[in-house]
Scaffold this motif. Structure first.
Motif, PDB file in Angstrom:
ATOM      1  N   VAL A   1       0.718  -1.305   0.068  1.00  0.00           N
ATOM      2  CA  VAL A   1       0.193  -0.207   0.057  1.00  0.00           C
ATOM      3  C   VAL A   1       0.913   1.237   0.052  1.00  0.00           C
ATOM      4  CG1 VAL A   1      -1.654   1.320   1.176  1.00  0.00           C
ATOM      5  CG2 VAL A   1      -2.008  -1.154   1.141  1.00  0.00           C
ATOM      6  N   ALA A   2       2.132   1.249   0.928  1.00  0.00           N
ATOM      7  CA  ALA A   2       2.867   2.289   0.986  1.00  0.00           C
ATOM      8  C   ALA A   2       3.545   2.727  -0.543  1.00  0.00           C
ATOM      9  CB  ALA A   2       4.122   2.307   1.997  1.00  0.00           C
ATOM     10  N   VAL A   3       3.848   1.454  -1.202  1.00  0.00           N
ATOM     11  CA  VAL A   3       4.641   1.829  -2.604  1.00  0.00           C
ATOM     12  C   VAL A   3       3.273   2.324  -3.538  1.00  0.00           C
ATOM     13  CG1 VAL A   3       5.715   0.474  -4.336  1.00  0.00           C
ATOM     14  CG2 VAL A   3       6.151  -0.012  -2.203  1.00  0.00           C
ATOM     15  N   LEU A   4       2.468   1.793  -3.386  1.00  0.00           N
ATOM     16  CA  LEU A   4       1.170   2.264  -4.212  1.00  0.00           C
ATOM     17  C   LEU A   4       1.038   3.699  -4.089  1.00  0.00           C
ATOM     18  CD1 LEU A   4      -1.239   1.816  -6.332  1.00  0.00           C
ATOM     19  CD2 LEU A   4      -2.557   1.306  -4.386  1.00  0.00           C
ATOM     20  N   LEU A   5       0.924   4.109  -2.863  1.00  0.00           N
ATOM     21  CA  LEU A   5       0.603   5.529  -2.525  1.00  0.00           C
ATOM     22  C   LEU A   5       1.971   6.463  -3.276  1.00  0.00           C
ATOM     23  CD1 LEU A   5      -0.517   6.511   1.012  1.00  0.00           C
ATOM     24  CD2 LEU A   5      -1.317   7.563  -0.992  1.00  0.00           C
ATOM     25  N   TRP A   6       2.946   5.874  -2.975  1.00  0.00           N
ATOM     26  CA  TRP A   6       4.232   6.680  -3.602  1.00  0.00           C
ATOM     27  C   TRP A   6       4.145   6.843  -5.166  1.00  0.00           C
ATOM     28  CZ3 TRP A   6       8.338   9.774  -2.796  1.00  0.00           C
ATOM     29  CH2 TRP A   6       9.446   9.699  -3.829  1.00  0.00           C
ATOM     30  N   ARG A   7       3.726   5.790  -5.802  1.00  0.00           N
ATOM     31  CA  ARG A   7       3.540   5.467  -7.177  1.00  0.00           C
ATOM     32  C   ARG A   7       2.327   6.546  -7.675  1.00  0.00           C
ATOM     33  NH1 ARG A   7       5.016  -0.136  -9.915  1.00  0.00           N
ATOM     34  NH2 ARG A   7       4.367   1.057 -11.836  1.00  0.00           N
ATOM     35  N   LEU A   8       1.337   6.512  -7.012  1.00  0.00           N
ATOM     36  CA  LEU A   8       0.284   7.326  -7.439  1.00  0.00           C
ATOM     37  C   LEU A   8       0.545   8.874  -7.213  1.00  0.00           C
ATOM     38  CD1 LEU A   8      -2.615   5.575  -5.625  1.00  0.00           C
ATOM     39  CD2 LEU A   8      -2.431   5.685  -7.935  1.00  0.00           C
ATOM     40  N   LEU A   9       1.144   9.314  -6.322  1.00  0.00           N
ATOM     41  CA  LEU A   9       1.587  10.599  -6.091  1.00  0.00           C
ATOM     42  C   LEU A   9       2.645  11.095  -7.084  1.00  0.00           C
ATOM     43  CD1 LEU A   9       2.076  10.826  -2.076  1.00  0.00           C
ATOM     44  CD2 LEU A   9       0.377  12.067  -3.729  1.00  0.00           C
ATOM     45  N   LYS A  10       3.556  10.227  -7.345  1.00  0.00           N
ATOM     46  CA  LYS A  10       4.638  10.370  -8.586  1.00  0.00           C
ATOM     47  C   LYS A  10       3.825  10.689  -9.704  1.00  0.00           C
ATOM     48  CE  LYS A  10       8.947   8.715 -10.566  1.00  0.00           C
ATOM     49  NZ  LYS A  10      10.080   7.695 -10.349  1.00  0.00           N
ATOM     50  N   LYS A  11       2.839   9.855 -10.188  1.00  0.00           N
ATOM     51  CA  LYS A  11       2.117  10.025 -11.303  1.00  0.00           C
ATOM     52  C   LYS A  11       1.242  11.146 -11.516  1.00  0.00           C
ATOM     53  CE  LYS A  11      -1.587   7.590 -13.703  1.00  0.00           C
ATOM     54  NZ  LYS A  11      -0.978   7.015 -15.178  1.00  0.00           N
ATOM     55  N   GLY A  12       1.018  11.718 -10.261  1.00  0.00           N
ATOM     56  CA  GLY A  12       0.122  12.809 -10.432  1.00  0.00           C
ATOM     57  C   GLY A  12      -1.357  12.499 -10.150  1.00  0.00           C
TER      58      GLY A  12
ATOM     59  N   TYR B   1       2.908  -6.770  -9.243  1.00  0.00           N
ATOM     60  CA  TYR B   1       3.470  -7.442 -10.397  1.00  0.00           C
ATOM     61  C   TYR B   1       4.431  -6.735 -10.728  1.00  0.00           C
ATOM     62  CZ  TYR B   1      -1.120 -10.068 -10.934  1.00  0.00           C
ATOM     63  OH  TYR B   1      -2.269 -10.845 -10.687  1.00  0.00           O
ATOM     64  N   LEU B   2       5.150  -5.826 -10.112  1.00  0.00           N
ATOM     65  CA  LEU B   2       6.210  -5.146 -10.130  1.00  0.00           C
ATOM     66  C   LEU B   2       6.376  -4.804 -11.453  1.00  0.00           C
ATOM     67  CD1 LEU B   2       8.638  -8.199  -8.754  1.00  0.00           C
ATOM     68  CD2 LEU B   2       7.523  -6.269  -7.399  1.00  0.00           C
ATOM     69  N   LEU B   3       5.488  -3.874 -11.938  1.00  0.00           N
ATOM     70  CA  LEU B   3       5.321  -3.378 -13.179  1.00  0.00           C
ATOM     71  C   LEU B   3       5.872  -2.059 -13.288  1.00  0.00           C
ATOM     72  CD1 LEU B   3       1.545  -3.582 -14.106  1.00  0.00           C
ATOM     73  CD2 LEU B   3       3.302  -5.137 -14.596  1.00  0.00           C
ATOM     74  N   PRO B   4       6.550  -1.582 -14.125  1.00  0.00           N
ATOM     75  CA  PRO B   4       7.397  -0.312 -14.289  1.00  0.00           C
ATOM     76  C   PRO B   4       6.417   0.916 -13.884  1.00  0.00           C
ATOM     77  CG  PRO B   4       7.185  -1.062 -16.284  1.00  0.00           C
ATOM     78  CD  PRO B   4       6.681  -2.050 -15.499  1.00  0.00           C
ATOM     79  N   GLY B   5       6.966   1.944 -13.629  1.00  0.00           N
ATOM     80  CA  GLY B   5       6.384   3.098 -13.055  1.00  0.00           C
ATOM     81  C   GLY B   5       5.375   3.728 -14.118  1.00  0.00           C
ATOM     82  N   GLU B   6       5.683   3.730 -15.391  1.00  0.00           N
ATOM     83  CA  GLU B   6       4.765   4.353 -16.325  1.00  0.00           C
ATOM     84  C   GLU B   6       3.434   3.631 -16.445  1.00  0.00           C
ATOM     85  OE1 GLU B   6       8.021   1.897 -18.752  1.00  0.00           O
ATOM     86  OE2 GLU B   6       7.909   3.319 -16.826  1.00  0.00           O
TER      87      GLU B   6
END
Length: 437
Positions: free
Chosen positions: A371-382, A420-425
């Motif tokens: 969940v923490a990693v998801l939050l980081w990726r969502l914020l980074k995506k905007g 699934y360890l998908l890339p950030g994009e």
């Protein structure tokens, strides 16, 4: 083998694991049969996304897979938001016929989607297999339904069209909720009422007041994810405010009412000051929210003192969650892979502590880390809308245990980018005009 089809969720989990295990073997065999150097075979097997058991009709399978998830989730929400009410007592005949068949249908749709209509690389399938294996292992020890069902749906959410699914499920959820509330208000179905010492409470057709609040919060979350904070108008805030007042004055579900208020505040902040989320330090702090809430929940239970006026007032504010947590932590031990505690004599409504006690450290750390990693990726995506909604649901988890319900926490449909360890994009969102993969 027949038992796999007749033992409910146990059998469904085993079917997915069998399908995936065969899929891993198929991926390995497919890579080895290629007439290329061995190193290229390994890279192909680990990194190339394909459908299991043959890449036939790939474009059609992607579309079918998305619809399988959509229909399964819509049926699950109808089951939980409509059938899981006192409708079951007013329509005993048709309910007894429909309810068990409904569950079989939406679980089988998910199984078929995961095994035959989702693309995987060897690395992705291995990562997903590990997540599901851990949650199944814990489930065999504690028998807790929702964490393992949630993980099943979150793993199945790969390659879906998130916005289309959200819109359909919002319609189903809102219609189901309002049908139950209206039926209870008209006296057509039973409801629970409690006069109480301060003010009355009404469950409006559901089995408990806080379930009514949790479902209303879920509808509000889905509505905001559909509308997106950047597009919110005055009438959107008016609707959310009306939902908050109803939640506070009707079922008097304090956790849901506070969280709807928090949703309004965060939505307004991000609507008019979207730049507040841009600094890296803000992303770091917000992404640490699951860890901080987890730590505060455990420390609050361990440090709670019943003879301290400050702790008692804070406990009252949180509807006795601190004293419940303290009692649970004192009277229980920790099992590495979860445990089943019958007649324990304590109640744990704080989901962080609940998962720690019943799910154990392995499942807890794996889940909150994801969940923490998801939050980081969502914020980074905007993806500010989804980030705000996830923070609200993290706050709700301090007082209730609905966080892992896939029919309530729709933001966790976005977890495949982590699981699934998908890339950030490839971080998905519910925003419109976006290629959903």
């Amino acid at each position: 083998m027949l038992s796999l089809f007749t033992t409910g969720i146990y059998g469904y989990l085993d079917l997915v694991l069998i399908g995936w295990a065969l899929g891993l073997v198929w991926l390995a065999g497919r890579a080895l049969l290629k007439k290329v150097p061995f190193a290229q075979k390994v890279r192909s097997g680990l990194g190339e996304e394909v459908y299991l058991f043959g890449n036939w009709a790939a474009p059609q399978r992607e579309e079918i897979g998305g619809w399988l998830f959509l229909v399964s989730m819509a049926l699950l929400q109808f089951d939980m938001f409509f059938m899981n009410s006192y409708v079951r007592e007013s329509g005993a005949g048709w309910y007894a016929f429909l309810a068990p068949k409904l569950e079989i249908v939406y679980f089988w749709l998910i199984i078929v989607k995961m095994v035959f209509f989702t693309r995987y690389s060897g690395l992705q399938l291995g990562a997903g297999f590990c997540f599901l294996f851990v949650f199944r292992w814990v489930f065999l020890n504690n028998g807790h339904f929702w964490p393992v069902v949630g993980m099943l749906y979150f793993l199945a959410a790969k390659d879906i069209r998130t916005r289309r699914t959200l819109k359909v499920c919002l319609a189903v959820s809102a219609a189901s909720f309002f049908a139950v509330v209206f039926s209870a208000s008209m006296g057509w179905i039973k409801t629970i009422q409690d006069i109480g010492d301060i003010r009355p409470r009404d469950s409006f057709g559901y089995g408990w007041f806080n379930l009514t609040g949790a479902i209303l919060l879920a509808v509000c979350i889905m509505y905001v994810c559909w509308r997106q904070v950047s597009k919110l108008k005055w009438f959107d805030f008016a609707l959310l405010a009306a939902a908050m007042v109803f939640c506070d004055r009707g079922p008097d579900s304090r956790a849901a009412a506070i969280c709807i208020a928090l949703l309004i505040v965060l939505a307004a902040l991000l609507r008019f000051l979207p730049g507040v989320a841009r600094p890296v330090w803000v992303r770091v702090v917000v992404s640490a929210a699951p860890a901080m809430a987890f730590a505060v929940s455990l420390l609050g239970g361990w440090l709670y003192k019943a003879d301290s006026p400050v702790w008692v007032k804070l406990d009252i504010l949180l509807s006795n969650r601190l004293s419940y947590t303290s009692q649970a932590l004192v009277q229980s031990s920790i099992a590495i892979a979860g445990q089943r505690l019958t007649d324990s004599g304590f109640l744990v409504d704080n989901f962080y502590v609940n998962l720690w006690i019943y799910g154990g450290p392995v499942e807890s750390l794996l889940f909150w880390g994801a969940v923490a990693v998801l939050l980081w990726r969502l914020l980074k995506k905007g993806a500010l809308t989804e980030s705000a909604c996830l923070v609200v649901l993290l706050a709700h988890a301090v007082m209730e245990t609905h966080f892992a319900w896939p029919c309530i926490n729709v933001v966790l449909w976005l977890l495949p980018c982590v699981l699934y360890l998908l890339p950030g994009e490839r971080t998905p969102s519910f925003a419109p005009k976006e290629k959903q993969i």
